[in-house]
Enzyme design. Structure first.
Site, PDB file in Angstrom:
ATOM      1  N   HIS A   1     -14.275   5.267   6.541  1.00 44.25           N
ATOM      2  CA  HIS A   1     -13.582   4.016   6.192  1.00 44.25           C
ATOM      3  C   HIS A   1     -14.005   3.510   4.805  1.00 44.25           C
ATOM      4  O   HIS A   1     -14.485   2.390   4.652  1.00 44.25           O
ATOM      5  CB  HIS A   1     -13.835   2.930   7.248  1.00 44.25           C
TER       6      HIS A   1
ATOM      7  N   ARG B   1      -4.930   2.159  10.219  1.00 47.35           N
ATOM      8  CA  ARG B   1      -5.922   1.867  11.251  1.00 47.35           C
ATOM      9  C   ARG B   1      -5.950   3.046  12.214  1.00 47.35           C
ATOM     10  O   ARG B   1      -4.918   3.629  12.526  1.00 47.35           O
ATOM     11  CB  ARG B   1      -5.587   0.573  12.014  1.00 47.35           C
TER      12      ARG B   1
ATOM     13  N   ILE C   1       0.839  -1.209   0.000  1.00 47.01           N
ATOM     14  CA  ILE C   1       0.000   0.000   0.000  1.00 47.01           C
ATOM     15  C   ILE C   1       0.867   1.249   0.000  1.00 47.01           C
ATOM     16  O   ILE C   1       0.608   2.205  -0.746  1.00 47.01           O
ATOM     17  CB  ILE C   1      -0.956  -0.008   1.204  1.00 47.01           C
TER      18      ILE C   1
ATOM     19  N   GLU D   1     -14.114   3.824  15.535  1.00 47.38           N
ATOM     20  CA  GLU D   1     -15.145   3.894  14.504  1.00 47.38           C
ATOM     21  C   GLU D   1     -16.199   2.796  14.686  1.00 47.38           C
ATOM     22  O   GLU D   1     -15.877   1.701  15.166  1.00 47.38           O
ATOM     23  CB  GLU D   1     -14.502   3.789  13.109  1.00 47.38           C
TER      24      GLU D   1
END
Length: 342
Positions: free
Chosen positions: A295, A248, A168, A277
């Site tokens: 998200h 995260r 990523i 969340e």
């Protein structure tokens, strides 16, 4: 040899054709347990002979965390747990490793959509696009130039620091390169080979904090990284630093962020993930220089389908070879007695 049994925990939305193929090879059952305690009982009953488990992020509401307690209830027949997502902080790896159970996650399919989200957050934080949009929606444009939005900044002359240069992080780098940033630096557990660096420069974590105008967080959440971005670490960063988090939420000590925004230490904060969340501090969301998303990093049809198919492939490859396709890093050195199940 008895027919292997795959237990799917959580809803499959799009990868039905892939699962139809697997169902021709082995028995596939969907978890019907209503709650964690019932799941424990079912693991001793109708699921007592499962060989592979597929779980989704949302399934935590059904079973709770895949922690040491849950691992202790798993049948001896279990070979692998395949998580449908890149972040697998809902699974405690050590107790499964002790039982010889492989754990896999999703890697390649999450890279592009998550990096797209990091790019959006970075540019929006720099240019104050979200603030301009919100003020425009309130009818401020006729009253003030640019609806009163704060003057933005361009990538020109700015240094981007990427914390975590896995798949990523590298995808984020590739998306940011064409926008004309002065330099892209990164910190990883170890320096990458030059061909993987692709022009990014390896630095220590402290040097990344000192040099970067924009810091993109792309590290997994674990015991070592929880709250690793905190007031003390942020004090090492440039005044007015832009922090972008697509990893995260709990990697950042979120309770400390508002005071650092008020003081100007943090110039803008872009986040697709939050510590608790879907509950998020309204104070944090109300700052004009906070760009927030619920998200949505992999919230596309293509991304979800690709993730589900990758997770299913982890199950299928394990059935055919005895090894999952993308084992989690904590188990890279795990001794595996790889025996095909079919």
């Amino acid at each position: 040899m008895p027919t292997p049994k795959v237990l799917r925990v959580g809803k499959i939305s799009f990868a039905h054709e892939k699962w139809d193929e697997i169902s021709k090879l082995v028995e596939v059952v969907d978890c019907e347990s209503a709650n964690r305690e019932e799941f424990f009982q079912d693991l001793k009953g109708k699921y007592k002979d499962v060989t592979n488990i597929l779980r989704t992020f949302a399934s935590i509401e059904q079973t709770g965390r895949f922690d040491e307690e849950l691992a202790s209830h798993m049948p001896d027949t279990l070979v692998s747990v395949s998580h449908t997502g890149a972040g697998y902080d809902q699974v405690d790896i050590e107790p499964f490793t002790k039982r010889g159970v492989q754990v896999s996650n999703v890697t390649v399919p999450v890279e592009a959509p998550t990096a797209d989200t990091a790019l959006y957050l970075t540019l929006t934080c720099l240019r104050n696009y979200q603030q301009g949009h919100e003020l425009m929606m309130k009818g401020e444009w006729p009253k003030k130039g640019f609806a009163g939005a704060k003057l933005g900044r361009s990538p020109e002359g700015k240094v981007v620091g990427i914390l975590g240069m896995g798949g990523i992080g590298r995808a984020i780098r590739d998306r940011l390169k064409p926008f004309g940033f002065k330099e892209i630096i990164y910190h990883n557990r170890s320096q990458l080979k030059p061909e993987l660096e692709n022009g990014a420069r390896y630095v220590s974590k402290d040097d990344l904090y000192k040099q970067a105008d924009v810091i993109c967080i792309s590290v997994p959440l674990n015991a070592h990284t929880r709250h690793s971005i905190n007031k003390e670490e942020i004090s090492k960063m440039k005044d007015g630093v832009i922090i972008v988090n697509t990893a995260r939420g709990a990697v950042i000590d979120e309770l400390q962020i508002p005071e650092l925004i008020k003081s100007g230490k943090i110039g803008a904060f872009g986040a697709d993930v939050f510590e608790n969340e879907p509950q998020v501090s309204q104070e944090l969301l109300d700052f004009p220089n906070v760009v927030s998303l619920p998200h949505m990093g992999t919230y596309t049809y293509e991304a979800i389908k690709n993730m589900e198919e990758w997770a299913a492939d982890n199950v299928e490859v394990c059935l055919k070879t005895g090894r999952v396709k993308s084992i989690v890093p904590e188990q890279y050195d795990m001794k595996i007695d790889a025996k095909p199940l079919i």
